[in-house]
Design a protein around this motif. Structure first.
Motif, PDB file in Angstrom:
ATOM      1  N   GLU A  94      59.050  -4.156 -28.629  1.00  0.00           N
ATOM      2  CA  GLU A  94      59.177  -3.305 -29.817  1.00  0.00           C
ATOM      3  C   GLU A  94      58.718  -1.887 -29.514  1.00  0.00           C
ATOM      4  OE1 GLU A  94      56.923  -5.360 -32.763  1.00  0.00           O
ATOM      5  OE2 GLU A  94      58.573  -6.709 -33.316  1.00  0.00           O
ATOM      6  N   GLN A  95      57.607  -1.761 -28.771  1.00  0.00           N
ATOM      7  CA  GLN A  95      57.110  -0.429 -28.399  1.00  0.00           C
ATOM      8  C   GLN A  95      58.139   0.312 -27.541  1.00  0.00           C
ATOM      9  OE1 GLN A  95      53.282  -0.794 -26.498  1.00  0.00           O
ATOM     10  NE2 GLN A  95      52.382  -1.932 -28.195  1.00  0.00           N
ATOM     11  N   CYS A  96      58.726  -0.400 -26.575  1.00  0.00           N
ATOM     12  CA  CYS A  96      59.717   0.226 -25.688  1.00  0.00           C
ATOM     13  C   CYS A  96      60.945   0.673 -26.457  1.00  0.00           C
ATOM     14  CB  CYS A  96      60.116  -0.747 -24.586  1.00  0.00           C
ATOM     15  SG  CYS A  96      58.847  -1.043 -23.348  1.00  0.00           S
ATOM     16  N   TYR A  97      61.424  -0.201 -27.318  1.00  0.00           N
ATOM     17  CA  TYR A  97      62.635   0.155 -28.079  1.00  0.00           C
ATOM     18  C   TYR A  97      62.376   1.319 -29.021  1.00  0.00           C
ATOM     19  CZ  TYR A  97      66.297   0.174 -31.541  1.00  0.00           C
ATOM     20  OH  TYR A  97      67.302   0.598 -32.384  1.00  0.00           O
ATOM     21  N   ASN A  98      61.264   1.277 -29.746  1.00  0.00           N
ATOM     22  CA  ASN A  98      60.959   2.359 -30.690  1.00  0.00           C
ATOM     23  C   ASN A  98      60.785   3.691 -29.964  1.00  0.00           C
ATOM     24  OD1 ASN A  98      61.050   0.687 -32.951  1.00  0.00           O
ATOM     25  ND2 ASN A  98      58.882   0.159 -32.803  1.00  0.00           N
ATOM     26  N   LEU A  99      60.166   3.651 -28.788  1.00  0.00           N
ATOM     27  CA  LEU A  99      60.005   4.866 -27.996  1.00  0.00           C
ATOM     28  C   LEU A  99      61.362   5.377 -27.525  1.00  0.00           C
ATOM     29  CD1 LEU A  99      58.236   6.943 -26.508  1.00  0.00           C
ATOM     30  CD2 LEU A  99      58.069   5.304 -24.607  1.00  0.00           C
ATOM     31  N   TRP A 100      62.183   4.481 -27.005  1.00  0.00           N
ATOM     32  CA  TRP A 100      63.522   4.857 -26.532  1.00  0.00           C
ATOM     33  C   TRP A 100      64.368   5.455 -27.657  1.00  0.00           C
ATOM     34  CZ3 TRP A 100      68.335   2.815 -28.022  1.00  0.00           C
ATOM     35  CH2 TRP A 100      69.423   3.236 -27.263  1.00  0.00           C
ATOM     36  N   LYS A 101      64.380   4.776 -28.780  1.00  0.00           N
ATOM     37  CA  LYS A 101      65.201   5.233 -29.900  1.00  0.00           C
ATOM     38  C   LYS A 101      64.716   6.578 -30.432  1.00  0.00           C
ATOM     39  CE  LYS A 101      66.665   3.987 -34.582  1.00  0.00           C
ATOM     40  NZ  LYS A 101      66.700   2.936 -35.628  1.00  0.00           N
ATOM     41  N   THR A 102      63.408   6.708 -30.626  1.00  0.00           N
ATOM     42  CA  THR A 102      62.849   7.953 -31.162  1.00  0.00           C
ATOM     43  C   THR A 102      63.102   9.123 -30.231  1.00  0.00           C
ATOM     44  OG1 THR A 102      61.116   6.738 -32.335  1.00  0.00           O
ATOM     45  CG2 THR A 102      60.747   9.090 -31.960  1.00  0.00           C
ATOM     46  N   CYS A 103      62.837   8.920 -28.941  1.00  0.00           N
ATOM     47  CA  CYS A 103      63.035   9.999 -27.963  1.00  0.00           C
ATOM     48  C   CYS A 103      64.501  10.400 -27.886  1.00  0.00           C
ATOM     49  CB  CYS A 103      62.534   9.566 -26.589  1.00  0.00           C
ATOM     50  SG  CYS A 103      60.747   9.462 -26.450  1.00  0.00           S
ATOM     51  N   ARG A 104      65.364   9.423 -27.852  1.00  0.00           N
ATOM     52  CA  ARG A 104      66.794   9.731 -27.730  1.00  0.00           C
ATOM     53  C   ARG A 104      67.294  10.532 -28.924  1.00  0.00           C
ATOM     54  NH1 ARG A 104      72.303   6.164 -27.218  1.00  0.00           N
ATOM     55  NH2 ARG A 104      71.655   5.350 -29.227  1.00  0.00           N
ATOM     56  N   LEU A 105      66.937  10.119 -30.118  1.00  0.00           N
ATOM     57  CA  LEU A 105      67.381  10.835 -31.311  1.00  0.00           C
ATOM     58  C   LEU A 105      66.823  12.258 -31.346  1.00  0.00           C
ATOM     59  CD1 LEU A 105      67.173   8.053 -34.055  1.00  0.00           C
ATOM     60  CD2 LEU A 105      69.243   9.028 -33.033  1.00  0.00           C
ATOM     61  N   GLN A 106      65.577  12.422 -30.918  1.00  0.00           N
ATOM     62  CA  GLN A 106      64.969  13.752 -30.912  1.00  0.00           C
ATOM     63  C   GLN A 106      65.677  14.695 -29.955  1.00  0.00           C
ATOM     64  OE1 GLN A 106      60.862  12.882 -29.988  1.00  0.00           O
ATOM     65  NE2 GLN A 106      60.281  12.684 -32.142  1.00  0.00           N
ATOM     66  N   MET A 107      66.235  14.146 -28.892  1.00  0.00           N
ATOM     67  CA  MET A 107      66.873  14.968 -27.863  1.00  0.00           C
ATOM     68  C   MET A 107      68.351  15.208 -28.112  1.00  0.00           C
ATOM     69  SD  MET A 107      64.990  13.295 -24.561  1.00  0.00           S
ATOM     70  CE  MET A 107      63.200  13.249 -24.459  1.00  0.00           C
ATOM     71  N   LEU A 108      68.892  14.631 -29.164  1.00  0.00           N
ATOM     72  CA  LEU A 108      70.298  14.854 -29.500  1.00  0.00           C
ATOM     73  C   LEU A 108      70.432  16.137 -30.311  1.00  0.00           C
ATOM     74  CD1 LEU A 108      71.468  11.244 -30.437  1.00  0.00           C
ATOM     75  CD2 LEU A 108      71.903  12.496 -28.323  1.00  0.00           C
ATOM     76  N   THR A 109      70.704  17.203 -29.635  1.00  0.00           N
ATOM     77  CA  THR A 109      70.815  18.510 -30.286  1.00  0.00           C
ATOM     78  C   THR A 109      72.167  19.141 -29.987  1.00  0.00           C
ATOM     79  OG1 THR A 109      69.801  19.587 -28.368  1.00  0.00           O
ATOM     80  CG2 THR A 109      68.328  18.907 -30.162  1.00  0.00           C
ATOM     81  N   ILE A 110      72.582  20.045 -30.859  1.00  0.00           N
ATOM     82  CA  ILE A 110      73.832  20.773 -30.663  1.00  0.00           C
ATOM     83  C   ILE A 110      73.495  22.153 -30.129  1.00  0.00           C
ATOM     84  CG2 ILE A 110      76.035  21.384 -31.720  1.00  0.00           C
ATOM     85  CD1 ILE A 110      75.121  19.812 -34.190  1.00  0.00           C
ATOM     86  N   ALA A 111      74.138  22.542 -29.053  1.00  0.00           N
ATOM     87  CA  ALA A 111      73.913  23.867 -28.482  1.00  0.00           C
ATOM     88  C   ALA A 111      74.357  24.942 -29.470  1.00  0.00           C
ATOM     89  CB  ALA A 111      74.684  24.008 -27.175  1.00  0.00           C
ATOM     90  N   GLU A 112      73.655  26.065 -29.482  1.00  0.00           N
ATOM     91  CA  GLU A 112      74.016  27.159 -30.392  1.00  0.00           C
ATOM     92  C   GLU A 112      75.440  27.637 -30.144  1.00  0.00           C
ATOM     93  OE1 GLU A 112      72.452  28.492 -33.014  1.00  0.00           O
ATOM     94  OE2 GLU A 112      70.991  26.879 -32.745  1.00  0.00           O
ATOM     95  N   SER A 113      75.864  27.653 -28.889  1.00  0.00           N
ATOM     96  CA  SER A 113      77.231  28.082 -28.571  1.00  0.00           C
ATOM     97  C   SER A 113      78.252  27.130 -29.182  1.00  0.00           C
ATOM     98  CB  SER A 113      77.424  28.159 -27.055  1.00  0.00           C
ATOM     99  OG  SER A 113      77.128  26.914 -26.442  1.00  0.00           O
ATOM    100  N   THR A 114      77.915  25.849 -29.221  1.00  0.00           N
ATOM    101  CA  THR A 114      78.813  24.865 -29.834  1.00  0.00           C
ATOM    102  C   THR A 114      78.851  25.044 -31.344  1.00  0.00           C
ATOM    103  OG1 THR A 114      78.387  23.272 -28.061  1.00  0.00           O
ATOM    104  CG2 THR A 114      79.273  22.406 -30.113  1.00  0.00           C
ATOM    105  N   LYS A 115      77.700  25.283 -31.941  1.00  0.00           N
ATOM    106  CA  LYS A 115      77.653  25.537 -33.383  1.00  0.00           C
ATOM    107  C   LYS A 115      78.508  26.742 -33.748  1.00  0.00           C
ATOM    108  CE  LYS A 115      72.912  23.837 -34.101  1.00  0.00           C
ATOM    109  NZ  LYS A 115      71.539  24.235 -34.521  1.00  0.00           N
ATOM    110  N   ASN A 116      78.377  27.807 -32.975  1.00  0.00           N
ATOM    111  CA  ASN A 116      79.144  29.024 -33.251  1.00  0.00           C
ATOM    112  C   ASN A 116      80.641  28.774 -33.110  1.00  0.00           C
ATOM    113  OD1 ASN A 116      76.752  30.414 -33.663  1.00  0.00           O
ATOM    114  ND2 ASN A 116      76.639  31.169 -31.556  1.00  0.00           N
ATOM    115  N   MET A 117      81.018  28.008 -32.079  1.00  0.00           N
ATOM    116  CA  MET A 117      82.419  27.690 -31.862  1.00  0.00           C
ATOM    117  C   MET A 117      82.990  26.894 -33.034  1.00  0.00           C
ATOM    118  SD  MET A 117      84.565  24.966 -30.835  1.00  0.00           S
ATOM    119  CE  MET A 117      83.506  23.840 -29.914  1.00  0.00           C
TER     120      MET A 117
END
Length: 241
Positions: A94-117
């Motif tokens: 449970e600790q491993c999965y929660n860490l994996w899921k939380t970290c992955r979601l936090q790192m899913l970001t859209i680049a500013e250049s993509t937002k502008n496009m």
């Protein structure tokens, strides 16, 4: 922006607009540290556990009537640990999965250049986000990266009878935003789902995002156009025949 009759652009999500693979690698790296630092597993054993977890994700078969998606993925870690050494690993899994899921979601970001496009493109065409995957998983990604405001419609394959490359989900998108297939283009990184699906549905064009141009010189199925960065899309659309 003049788009030569293009009324709608369909975008894939994972590894097209957000770096899901990169986020997953970074999240797995955090899990590896946890397994080594706070358990009895060696670095080699921890790597095997994480490799097994990721393999199980690739061949995932989810039935919501049996268990939740989160419980299923916790079981992947628990089973993977048990394959290395017998023991009770429920809490650690449970600790491993929660860490994996939380970290992955936090790192899913859209680049500013993509937002502008996307913002600029939306002035000239209707934008549809079309992503395969299980409902909960994809909706969590969409919320985490905050991409919805850049689109006129969001379609998750797991919420429908068929996913990409089935023509039905592309035609559903067309109906949703009231456009004809011949007035749409599909943009994505997967030949097997995005490009094949766009071809099957009779879209005006398919545009393949290939970040490794030296790795596949003869793609099959063959897209109409190839780009190595999603922000190069407007150049293609302006000159699309």
């Amino acid at each position: 922006m003049v788009l030569n009759g293009i009324k709608a652009v369909f975008f894939d999500l994972d590894n097209t607009l957000i770096d899901t693979s990169g986020a997953s690698r970074k999240a797995i790296a955090e899990v590896l540290k946890l397994l080594v630092d706070k358990s009895q597993f060696s670095e080699e054993e921890a790597q095997l556990i994480c490799n097994n977890f990721q393999t199980k994700l690739l061949f995932e078969n989810y039935d919501s009537s049996i268990m939740t998606m989160d419980d299923l993925r916790v079981s992947y870690f628990e089973t993977s640990m048990g394959e290395i050494r017998s023991g009770d690993y429920k809490e650690l899994a449970e600790q491993c999965y929660n860490l994996w899921k939380t970290c992955r979601l936090q790192m899913l970001t859209i680049a500013e250049s993509t937002k502008n496009m996307l913002s600029e493109l939306r002035k000239s065409a209707t934008l549809v986000l079309l992503t395969n995957g299980q409902r909960q998983v994809q909706r969590e990604k969409i919320e985490a990266c905050g991409i919805s405001p850049y689109f006129d419609a969001v379609v998750v394959g797991g919420e429908h009878a068929e996913e990409k490359p089935a023509p039905s989900i592309f035609l559903h998108c067309c109906d949703l935003v009231q456009v004809k297939p011949q007035d749409c283009v599909m943009v994505g990184d997967s030949l097997d789902t995005d490009i094949l699906g766009g071809l099957n549905a009779g879209l005006k064009a398919t545009i393949w995002l290939n970040k490794n141009p030296h790795g596949n010189r003869n793609p099959n199925p063959a897209p109409h156009y190839v780009i190595d960065c999603v922000t190069r899309l407007p150049d293609v659309l302006r000159n699309l025949q």
